[in-house]
Design an enzyme around this catalytic site. Structure first.
Site, PDB file in Angstrom:
ATOM      1  N   LYS A 179       0.840  -1.566   0.206  1.00 22.36           N
ATOM      2  CA  LYS A 179       0.134   0.357  -0.197  1.00 22.36           C
ATOM      3  C   LYS A 179       0.734   0.933   0.000  1.00 22.36           C
ATOM      4  O   LYS A 179       1.380   1.319   0.594  1.00 22.36           O
ATOM      5  CB  LYS A 179      -0.718  -0.049   1.398  1.00 22.36           C
ATOM      6  CG  LYS A 179      -2.344   0.973   1.391  1.00 22.36           C
ATOM      7  CD  LYS A 179      -3.171   1.839   2.095  1.00 22.36           C
ATOM      8  CE  LYS A 179      -1.596   2.931   2.669  1.00 22.36           C
ATOM      9  NZ  LYS A 179      -1.475   4.367   1.472  1.00 22.36           N
ATOM     10  N   GLY A 232       7.002   5.041   8.122  1.00 23.15           N
ATOM     11  CA  GLY A 232       5.805   6.306   7.988  1.00 23.15           C
ATOM     12  C   GLY A 232       5.776   7.308   9.297  1.00 23.15           C
ATOM     13  O   GLY A 232       6.831   7.136  10.472  1.00 23.15           O
ATOM     14  N   SER A 233       4.954   7.697   9.538  1.00 22.10           N
ATOM     15  CA  SER A 233       5.582   8.541  11.024  1.00 22.10           C
ATOM     16  C   SER A 233       5.226   8.011  12.448  1.00 22.10           C
ATOM     17  O   SER A 233       4.458   6.554  12.347  1.00 22.10           O
ATOM     18  CB  SER A 233       4.281   9.885  11.110  1.00 22.10           C
ATOM     19  OG  SER A 233       3.402   8.758  11.473  1.00 22.10           O
ATOM     20  N   THR A 234       6.215   7.825  13.609  1.00 21.94           N
ATOM     21  CA  THR A 234       5.727   7.183  14.651  1.00 21.94           C
ATOM     22  C   THR A 234       3.932   6.733  15.113  1.00 21.94           C
ATOM     23  O   THR A 234       3.883   5.877  16.000  1.00 21.94           O
ATOM     24  CB  THR A 234       6.697   8.252  15.950  1.00 21.94           C
ATOM     25  OG1 THR A 234       7.974   8.007  15.102  1.00 21.94           O
ATOM     26  CG2 THR A 234       6.404   7.503  17.555  1.00 21.94           C
ATOM     27  N   GLY A 237       2.705   3.954  13.904  1.00 26.24           N
ATOM     28  CA  GLY A 237       3.571   2.696  13.749  1.00 26.24           C
ATOM     29  C   GLY A 237       2.969   2.991  15.450  1.00 26.24           C
ATOM     30  O   GLY A 237       2.738   2.063  15.080  1.00 26.24           O
ATOM     31  N   GLU A 254       9.863   1.454  10.409  1.00 25.61           N
ATOM     32  CA  GLU A 254      10.311   2.540  10.401  1.00 25.61           C
ATOM     33  C   GLU A 254      10.151   3.694  10.590  1.00 25.61           C
ATOM     34  O   GLU A 254       9.288   3.896   9.552  1.00 25.61           O
ATOM     35  CB  GLU A 254      11.098   2.089   8.664  1.00 25.61           C
ATOM     36  CG  GLU A 254      12.137   1.077   8.422  1.00 25.61           C
ATOM     37  CD  GLU A 254      13.187   0.613   9.374  1.00 25.61           C
ATOM     38  OE1 GLU A 254      13.386   1.585   9.558  1.00 25.61           O
ATOM     39  OE2 GLU A 254      13.782  -0.381   9.463  1.00 25.61           O
ATOM     40  N   CYS A 288      13.587  10.999   7.019  1.00 27.84           N
ATOM     41  CA  CYS A 288      12.722  10.399   8.269  1.00 27.84           C
ATOM     42  C   CYS A 288      14.835  10.869   8.894  1.00 27.84           C
ATOM     43  O   CYS A 288      14.643  10.987  10.288  1.00 27.84           O
ATOM     44  CB  CYS A 288      13.571   9.060   8.088  1.00 27.84           C
ATOM     45  SG  CYS A 288      14.134   8.418   7.272  1.00 27.84           S
ATOM     46  N   GLU A 386      10.067  16.454  15.258  1.00 26.98           N
ATOM     47  CA  GLU A 386      10.039  16.424  13.837  1.00 26.98           C
ATOM     48  C   GLU A 386       9.891  17.334  12.741  1.00 26.98           C
ATOM     49  O   GLU A 386       8.488  17.276  12.934  1.00 26.98           O
ATOM     50  CB  GLU A 386       9.852  14.528  13.153  1.00 26.98           C
ATOM     51  CG  GLU A 386      10.650  13.768  12.120  1.00 26.98           C
ATOM     52  CD  GLU A 386      10.066  12.722  10.967  1.00 26.98           C
ATOM     53  OE1 GLU A 386       8.966  12.471  11.956  1.00 26.98           O
ATOM     54  OE2 GLU A 386      10.437  12.392  11.057  1.00 26.98           O
TER      55      GLU A 386
END
Ligand code: NAD
Length: 493
Positions: A179, A232-234, A237, A254, A288, A386
């Site tokens: 995806k 992707g983003s934390t 995640g 990641e 990242c 971030e």
């Protein structure tokens, strides 16, 4: 300007039609304001169809049963086809992701290298044998493909992150449903199409486009998906981890970063200046592992910062299809607003603006001026969060201990860079840095052999290198008795 804009219409990369056309996602290029692509807005049913095909291809299909040599041959053909299409694929990345063409070409070159490297690994999947367990025992440790892998990919390196995952999983013998990001699905679909031409069998690699909810959620929650590989983003995640709990599937995450870039007084300062600029303005800071926090030895800081700012003034933004473009556009209106809000916060919290600090005045694109904040303190929002834009925060340090303390003063742990010509300093500091990668006298650098992944809130799991293939395997222990067994239970009369 040598690029002809067209609007590309894409279907899912799926055997059969999925659930039909349905609503589309229209992608307007953040660099030009033009409509460049339409992707299908996939449904949970589309995801289920792709998962069912991948399940069948894994359980009954030829891919996991092919020899490593056979899988390698397909992957090599795929790499060759990608290489023939680098320029076209790079132009698609520029249109959809808003990155400069020079960077997109570099990304696609790395896609070719990663696919070749994974082809090599396909021939090397092997286990271990224990023959020292006595005359009546033998042990084998097999590495088996983990099964059906769901892959969820972000927008900042759409083709590169695809290539950090997909060829490695295929080399291991897995089947895959991807995806891609709803902003940048073009290259994943194009790469999958080239994969089919190279000989990847039907159902082994599908791409379902659409939003995280429902398509990504369906991959994570499905009992027929064995492993989810997420970049992707934390924040998302954490959601993936929670959603994977019900089926107890393995995941790799990641996630985000807030990397430190430490410059010592004995560094090659020319290299360190160029590297510090590359570290923050490469991919317009939407990376990242962007080197967002520049920690400079206070004894050289004034001179270093002045030279850094002078060099940064010559960076070119604007026409991202031009060969001399350095800094691209923000991915979306929402993200552009978010980055601009950090510019306001940096100023409001008292950091000094040495360069930029505003949105860039570009008619058609979502550009932000390359920005350098000095005299940043660890309590400021721009030091802690971030930003994911071309915004550098500078802070000075007194000694090694303070540099390490500042570098580790973050919830993230993706990468750190350090610049010194003193090997003792580099070697002593490296183990103290709580990050998955440490770059010495370079930054945002690597090679297909070198694994990449995070500590702390930057996630877990590794991509690339041997570790990147091992990630997509399960270990099976086989323990055998040879000859007649000594009875454990003796017959009692
Ligand atoms: P994101 O988390 O918003 O989205 C990533 C992907 O997840 C997209 O495909 C999205 O559609 C999907 N998604 C969204 N909600 C979901 C859900 N509920 N379930 C399943 N999937 C869902 O991230 P982004 O904005 O696309 O990318 C930027 C982030 O990615 C940054 O935080 C960056 O640091 C991180 N990143 C990390 C690495 C790394 O290797 N560590 C590499 C690149 C980007």
């Amino acid at each position: 300007m040598n690029h002809i804009f067209t609007t590309r219409d894409y279907a899912h990369h799926l055997a059969g039609e999925g659930t039909g056309v349905g609503p589309m996602i229209e992608r307007v290029s953040p660099g030009s304001g033009r409509l460049v692509a339409r992707f299908r807005q996939g449904t949970a049913e589309d995801a289920a169809a792709a998962i069912a095909q991948a399940r069948d291809a894994f359980d009954n299909g030829p891919w996991p049963n092919k020899t490593g040599m056979e899988r390698a041959a397909v992957l090599r053909r795929w790499a060759d086809l990608i290489e023939e299409n680098v320029e076209r694929l790079a132009r698609i990345e520029v249109d959809e992701a808003g990155k400069p063409i020079r960077q997109a070409r570099g990304d696609l070159g790395n896609v070719v290298s990663l696919t070749h490297f994974a082809a090599g690994l396909a021939m090397q999947v092997h286990g271990e044998t224990y023959s020292n367990l006595g005359p009546q025992k033998a042990g084998w440790i097999h590495r088996e493909p983990v099964g059906v892998v769901g892959m969820i990919i972000p927008w900042n390196f759409p083709a590169l992150i695809f290539a950090q995952k997909v060829p490695f999983a295929l080399a291991a013998g897995c089947t895959v449903v991807v995806k891609p990001s709803e902003f940048t699905s073009g290259t994943a679909l194009e790469l999958a199409r080239l994969g089919t031409l190279a000989g990847i069998p039907e159902g082994v690699l599908s791409v379902v486009t659409g939003y995280g909810d429902p398509v990504g959620e369906a991959l994570v929650k499905s009992p027929d998906v064995d492993f989810v590989s997420f970049t992707g983003s934390t924040a998302i995640g954490r959601r993936i981890l929670a959603n994977s709990a019900e089926t107890l599937k393995r995941v790799s995450l990641e996630l985000g970063g807030k990397s430190a870039n430490i410059v010592f007084a004995d560094a090659d300062l020319e290299d360190a200046i160029d590297g510090s600029l590359y570290g923050i303005f490469y991919n317009q800071g939407e990376c990242c592992c962007s080197a967002t926090r520049l920690l400079v030895d206070e004894t050289i800081a004034d001179d270093f910062v002045a030279r850094l700012v002078a060099r940064a003034k010559s960076l070119k933004l604007g026409d991202i299809h031009a060969d001399d473009s350095d800094v691209g556009a923000m991915i979306s209106d929402k993200h552009f607003d978010k980055v601009c809000s950090y510019l306001s916060k940096g100023k409001a919290e008292g950091a000094s603006v040495l360069l930029g600090g505003e949105a860039a005045n570009q008619d058609a694109g979502l550009f932000v001026q390359p920005t350098i904040f000095d005299h940043v303190t660890p309590d400021m929002t721009i030091f802690r969060e971030e930003i994911f834009g071309p915004v550098l925060s500078i802070i000075r340090f007194k000694d090694q201990d303070e540099a390490v303390r500042l570098a580790n003063d973050t919830i993230y742990g993706l990468a750190s860079s350090l610049w010194t010509k003193n090997f003792d300093t580099a070697h002593q500091i490296t183990p103290k840095l709580r990050s998955g990668s440490v770059w010495i006298n370079t930054t945002i650098d690597g090679s297909p052999q070198m694994p990449f992944g995070g500590y702390k809130a930057s996630g877990f799991g590794r991509e690339m290198g041997q570790a990147g293939l091992d990630e997509f395997t399960n270990i099976k222990t086989v323990f055998a008795h040879l000859g007649k067994r000594e009875p454990y239970y003796t017959a009692k009369s």
